[in-house]
Structures are given as C-alpha cells and as structure tokens.
Design an enzyme around this catalytic site. Structure first.
Site, short mmCIF file in Angstrom:
data_model
loop_
_atom_site.label_atom_id
_atom_site.label_comp_id
_atom_site.label_asym_id
_atom_site.label_seq_id
_atom_site.Cartn_x
_atom_site.Cartn_y
_atom_site.Cartn_z
N HIS A 14 0.84 -1.19 0.00
CA HIS A 14 0.00 0.00 0.00
C HIS A 14 0.88 1.25 0.00
O HIS A 14 2.10 1.18 0.07
CB HIS A 14 -1.00 0.02 1.17
CG HIS A 14 -0.43 0.46 2.48
ND1 HIS A 14 -1.18 1.05 3.46
CD2 HIS A 14 0.83 0.39 2.99
CE1 HIS A 14 -0.42 1.33 4.50
NE2 HIS A 14 0.80 0.93 4.25
N CYS A 33 5.57 5.27 5.00
CA CYS A 33 4.34 4.68 4.47
C CYS A 33 3.82 5.46 3.28
O CYS A 33 2.83 5.07 2.67
CB CYS A 33 3.28 4.56 5.56
SG CYS A 33 3.25 2.92 6.32
N HIS A 39 5.08 -0.09 -0.50
CA HIS A 39 5.80 -0.93 0.46
C HIS A 39 4.78 -1.93 0.99
O HIS A 39 3.58 -1.78 0.75
CB HIS A 39 6.38 -0.09 1.61
CG HIS A 39 5.31 0.51 2.45
ND1 HIS A 39 4.65 1.64 2.09
CD2 HIS A 39 4.74 0.09 3.61
CE1 HIS A 39 3.72 1.91 2.99
NE2 HIS A 39 3.75 0.98 3.92
N HIS A 41 3.21 -4.86 4.07
CA HIS A 41 3.07 -5.29 5.47
C HIS A 41 2.55 -6.72 5.49
O HIS A 41 1.81 -7.13 4.60
CB HIS A 41 2.05 -4.43 6.22
CG HIS A 41 2.45 -3.00 6.35
ND1 HIS A 41 3.35 -2.55 7.27
CD2 HIS A 41 2.05 -1.90 5.66
CE1 HIS A 41 3.49 -1.24 7.15
NE2 HIS A 41 2.71 -0.82 6.18
N ASP A 79 -5.01 -10.37 -0.15
CA ASP A 79 -3.72 -11.05 0.03
C ASP A 79 -2.87 -10.95 -1.24
O ASP A 79 -3.34 -11.27 -2.34
CB ASP A 79 -3.95 -12.51 0.40
CG ASP A 79 -2.66 -13.19 0.81
OD1 ASP A 79 -1.81 -12.54 1.45
OD2 ASP A 79 -2.50 -14.39 0.50
N HIS A 80 -1.63 -10.51 -1.07
CA HIS A 80 -0.69 -10.33 -2.18
C HIS A 80 -1.20 -9.34 -3.23
O HIS A 80 -0.92 -9.47 -4.42
CB HIS A 80 -0.30 -11.67 -2.80
CG HIS A 80 0.61 -12.46 -1.91
ND1 HIS A 80 0.17 -13.08 -0.77
CD2 HIS A 80 1.94 -12.69 -1.96
CE1 HIS A 80 1.17 -13.68 -0.18
NE2 HIS A 80 2.27 -13.45 -0.86
N GLU A 126 -0.92 -3.95 11.86
CA GLU A 126 -0.08 -3.64 10.70
C GLU A 126 1.39 -3.86 11.04
O GLU A 126 2.17 -4.33 10.21
CB GLU A 126 -0.32 -2.20 10.25
CG GLU A 126 0.33 -1.86 8.93
CD GLU A 126 0.14 -0.40 8.55
OE1 GLU A 126 -0.70 -0.13 7.70
OE2 GLU A 126 0.83 0.46 9.14
#
Ligand code: NI
Length: 137
Positions: A14, A33, A39, A41, A79-80, A126
């Site tokens: 994100h 961020c 980047h 998490h 996810d991913h 996070e």
C-alpha cells in the site's frame, strides 16, 4: 453473550497519501508509508463475533464457516495485492489501518449476521507495535 475471535493473515502493498498533496507533504505526515513506489506489510486481521450458543451444536458460530466468510469476503481480495489499486472496497480511501478496519467491517457485517452472530470487533495489526480496533461506531 459469548464472544469468539478468528485470526486471518494477509500480506499486501500500500501507500498512504493524499493525491491533492505533494509527495513532500505526504512524506512529512505519513513518513515511509508514503513511499511513491509502495511498500508492504504482513497484516493480521482479528474478527470477533458475539451472540448466543446454539444449544444443538455448542457453538456460537462454526469457525470453519467464519473462516470461509473471511477468506471469501476479505482475504482473497487483499492477500498479495496492492491495496490502493486492486481492492474494490478500498478504492479512493487513505489506507491507514483505521480506514482498512472500517472497510473490512462493512464487507463482513451482513455475512456474519447470516451465520447467526453479530460482528463485535475488527482488529488490524499492521506492525507488531500498533493495532487498530473498530467496534462499528
Ligand atoms: Ni504502511
């Protein structure tokens, strides 16, 4: 009233930023961020539901059903993925953990009622030092 919590995990990219701000101003507020090149998490999602025990099964909800709902409604979509551009229910939001938790609440609320329970809390971790909890109001 009894409460039960299911954990699911997802990894995603994100960027936190406002389009109407310069990269520099975004960097000042959101720090790393706000990296324009994204980047990631390793998120943890804890969903707590509440209600009464079904006397026939001894369950509040069957955790297999709850897990399937979380997977279908949320995890498979996130996810991913790049949360800013690939997730329909996050489009146009500033992707703080606060906003992610609220968006997940709205994705799950109806489905959890269909399982015969009530959504109590959506918790997003996070990083190991910070988490957010949303209780629906
Ligand atoms: Ni981040």
């Amino acid at each position: 009233m009894i409460y039960i919590t299911r954990r699911e995990r997802f990894s995603a990219a994100h960027r936190m930023f406002r389009e109407d701000w310069t990269d520099e101003k975004n960097q000042d507020l959101y720090g790393n961020c706000s990296n324009p090149n994204w980047h990631g998490h390793n998120y943890e999602l804890f969903v707590t539901v509440k209600g009464s025990i079904n006397p026939e099964t001894g369950y509040l909800v069957n955790l297999k059903d709850l897990s399937r709902l979380l997977q279908n409604a949320v995890i498979e979509k996130m996810d991913h993925k790049n949360l800013n551009i690939e997730v329909d229910f996050l489009k146009g939001k500033i992707l703080t953990s606060e906003n992610i938790a609220i968006a997940i609440w709205h994705e799950l609320n109806f489905g959890i009622q269909s399982l015969g329970a009530e959504l109590h809390c959506v918790k997003i971790i996070e990083t190991e030092n910070n988490y957010v909890e949303y209780f629906g109001n």
